[in-house]
Design a protein around this motif. Structure first.
Motif: not given
Length: 304
Positions: A14, A16-17, A20, A45, A99, A220-221
């Motif tokens: 991981t 910085n999310r 998620l 992070s 994610d 994902t975005k």
């Protein structure tokens, strides 16, 4: 079904999310096949991830949090997680990014197929985008004729599609394969580490396959793939590593003359594509730098 006799460790990398990551960890805790341990590799992070993990999972049974002092990228994170897991005596490692959101039976479906042959190196899940369509980035090619003459449909009657390689978005890896082939290239940072590693496993006489009824979502975005002609400056740093790693891998598998011919042609094709892209100067610089750096990039394989 439980994992009382076979120890499966999940590895989540991981960076910085946090939102998620929370969703991912909830999904892992709901697996119908009980995980022996969940290792969370936090790539330094800065969004409160460390504080959250330390508070809720730092001393929780079945979890281990590894807070790295710097961001080692996905490649470095998986390197650390796989090394730790195999050294702790797991039988299988199930790797994924933060994610990746598995369904409750995703791991169970993978484990159901671990006995189709006695030389399985890895098994992957079918990866979907949030709308249920196949994720373009994780569209792994079926095997056509690998080193042991396994065809794409060799185990299709058992619900498994033979692969040439697999991404690290839900990949179940046999610890015996790790012990034989070593660890992923940690210095790759991002892009190419999963493909190289799973190909290395197959090249060492293990089998790799896609379990068709094991499904995960890759949040994902956008549903995108790695396509240079449509890339933007925001992805320039990823393309630097991708091109550097690609050139290194071609150097490894080709003779000097063959590599030189390949490099000149690949550089010509890449520059031709870049010239067609309007703007995106940062991307162009990153790609060309990656090509140059790959000529001298020499990571090593470490073993557990």
């Amino acid at each position: 079904m439980t994992g009382e006799d076979v120890k499966v460790f999940a590895i989540v990398v991981t960076y910085n999310r946090l939102n998620l990551l929370k969703e991912n960890l909830n999904a892992l805790q709901e697996q119908s096949y009980k995980l022996a341990k969940i290792l969370i590799i936090n790539n330094n992070s800065s969004d409160g991830t460390k504080e959250y993990l330390d508070e809720y999972f730092g001393k929780k049974d079945g979890f281990e949090v590894i807070n790295l002092d710097k961001n080692l990228g996905g490649a470095g994170g998986f390197y650390e997680g796989i090394k730790k897991s195999v050294n702790l005596g797991c039988d299988w490692v199930w790797v994924m990014d933060d994610d990746t959101i598995p369904l409750p039976d995703s791991l169970e479906k993978l484990m159901d197929k671990t006995d189709i042959t006695n030389d399985i190196g890895f098994l992957g899940s079918r990866v979907l985008f949030t709308d249920g369509t196949p994720h373009i980035m994780n569209n792994n090619p079926p095997a056509t004729n690998d080193i042991r003459k396994i065809q794409w449909n060799s185990y299709l009657d058992k619900g498994v599609l033979s692969l040439n390689y697999n991404s690290f978005v839900s990949c179940l890896i046999n610890s015996k394969a790790v012990q034989k082939v070593g660890l992923p290239y940690k210095d790759f940072f991002i892009w190419g580490d999963d493909q190289e590693y799973t190909q290395r496993i197959i090249d060492s006489n293990f089998y790799g396959g896609l379990v068709l009824d094991s499904i995960v979502f890759h949040k994902t975005k956008e549903n995108y793939g790695v396509i240079l002609s449509t890339a933007t400056d925001s992805l320039s740093w990823k393309y630097y590593y991708g091109e550097r790693n690609r050139v290194f891998l071609e150097r490894q598998k080709r003779s000097n003359l063959n590599f030189l011919l390949w490099f000149l042609y690949y550089k010509y094709k890449t520059n031709k594509t870049l010239r067609k892209i309007s703007g995106n100067k940062k991307l162009k610089r990153a790609v060309r730098k990656g090509l140059r750096t790959g000529l001298f990039f020499n990571p090593r394989i470490d073993y557990v």
